[in-house]
Design a protein around this motif. Structure first.
Motif, PDB file in Angstrom:
ATOM      1  N   PHE A 103      43.387  29.808  43.180  1.00  0.00           N
ATOM      2  CA  PHE A 103      43.179  30.815  44.210  1.00  0.00           C
ATOM      3  C   PHE A 103      44.475  31.554  44.514  1.00  0.00           C
ATOM      4  O   PHE A 103      44.495  32.779  44.616  1.00  0.00           O
ATOM      5  N   LEU A 104      45.555  30.764  44.655  1.00  0.00           N
ATOM      6  CA  LEU A 104      46.838  31.393  44.973  1.00  0.00           C
ATOM      7  C   LEU A 104      47.322  32.263  43.832  1.00  0.00           C
ATOM      8  O   LEU A 104      47.882  33.364  44.046  1.00  0.00           O
ATOM      9  N   LEU A 105      47.084  31.829  42.578  1.00  0.00           N
ATOM     10  CA  LEU A 105      47.489  32.648  41.450  1.00  0.00           C
ATOM     11  C   LEU A 105      46.660  33.945  41.389  1.00  0.00           C
ATOM     12  O   LEU A 105      47.182  35.017  41.085  1.00  0.00           O
ATOM     13  N   ASP A 106      45.372  33.840  41.711  1.00  0.00           N
ATOM     14  CA  ASP A 106      44.515  35.058  41.729  1.00  0.00           C
ATOM     15  C   ASP A 106      44.980  35.999  42.855  1.00  0.00           C
ATOM     16  O   ASP A 106      44.989  37.229  42.670  1.00  0.00           O
ATOM     17  N   LYS A 109      48.053  37.922  41.790  1.00  0.00           N
ATOM     18  CA  LYS A 109      47.812  38.963  40.824  1.00  0.00           C
ATOM     19  C   LYS A 109      47.305  40.252  41.493  1.00  0.00           C
ATOM     20  O   LYS A 109      47.485  41.340  40.996  1.00  0.00           O
ATOM     21  N   LYS A 110      46.676  40.179  42.607  1.00  0.00           N
ATOM     22  CA  LYS A 110      46.106  41.344  43.297  1.00  0.00           C
ATOM     23  C   LYS A 110      47.115  42.093  44.045  1.00  0.00           C
ATOM     24  O   LYS A 110      48.031  42.334  44.386  1.00  0.00           O
TER      25      LYS A 110
END
Length: 110
Positions: A103-106, A109-110
């Motif tokens: 979740f944190l990596l997604d 990326k945003k």
């Protein structure tokens, strides 16, 4: 002179008997000394073996009995069960941590 010859013969026979008796006595006592040395050696060995036996008896006294070993086996089995439960919980924590990381990596990326 005949009495002198008889006395000499008696003394000669007595001396021979004394010599034979002395030889028998020496032979018997020499065997006794050998036996005494053997008995002394055997006594020493028995004393050493007694010491070793005492050591084994003391070690045996300090060893756990079958009930104690059984109790220990049961406790180890119980611990193994608890470790399995903790292991399953850790897998769940690992999956949750993986989801949070994803979740944190997604979000990054945003």
């Amino acid at each position: 002179m005949e009495a002198f010859d008889v006395a000499r013969n008696v003394i000669s026979v007595a001396t021979g008997l004394i010599s034979i008796g002395t030889m028998i006595y020496v032979w018997l006592t020499s065997q006794s000394k050998v036996n005494e040395a053997d008995i002394r050696d055997l006594h020493k060995k028995v004393s050493e073996q007694d010491g070793r036996l005492q050591g084994f008896e003391n070690a045996l006294k300090n060893m756990p009995d079958k009930d104690t070993v059984h109790d220990l086996d049961m406790k180890v089995s119980e611990l193994n069960g608890q470790i399995r439960v903790v292991s399953e919980s850790m897998k769940a924590v690992e999956r949750t941590a993986q989801r949070i990381e994803n979740f944190l990596l997604d979000q990054a990326k945003k």
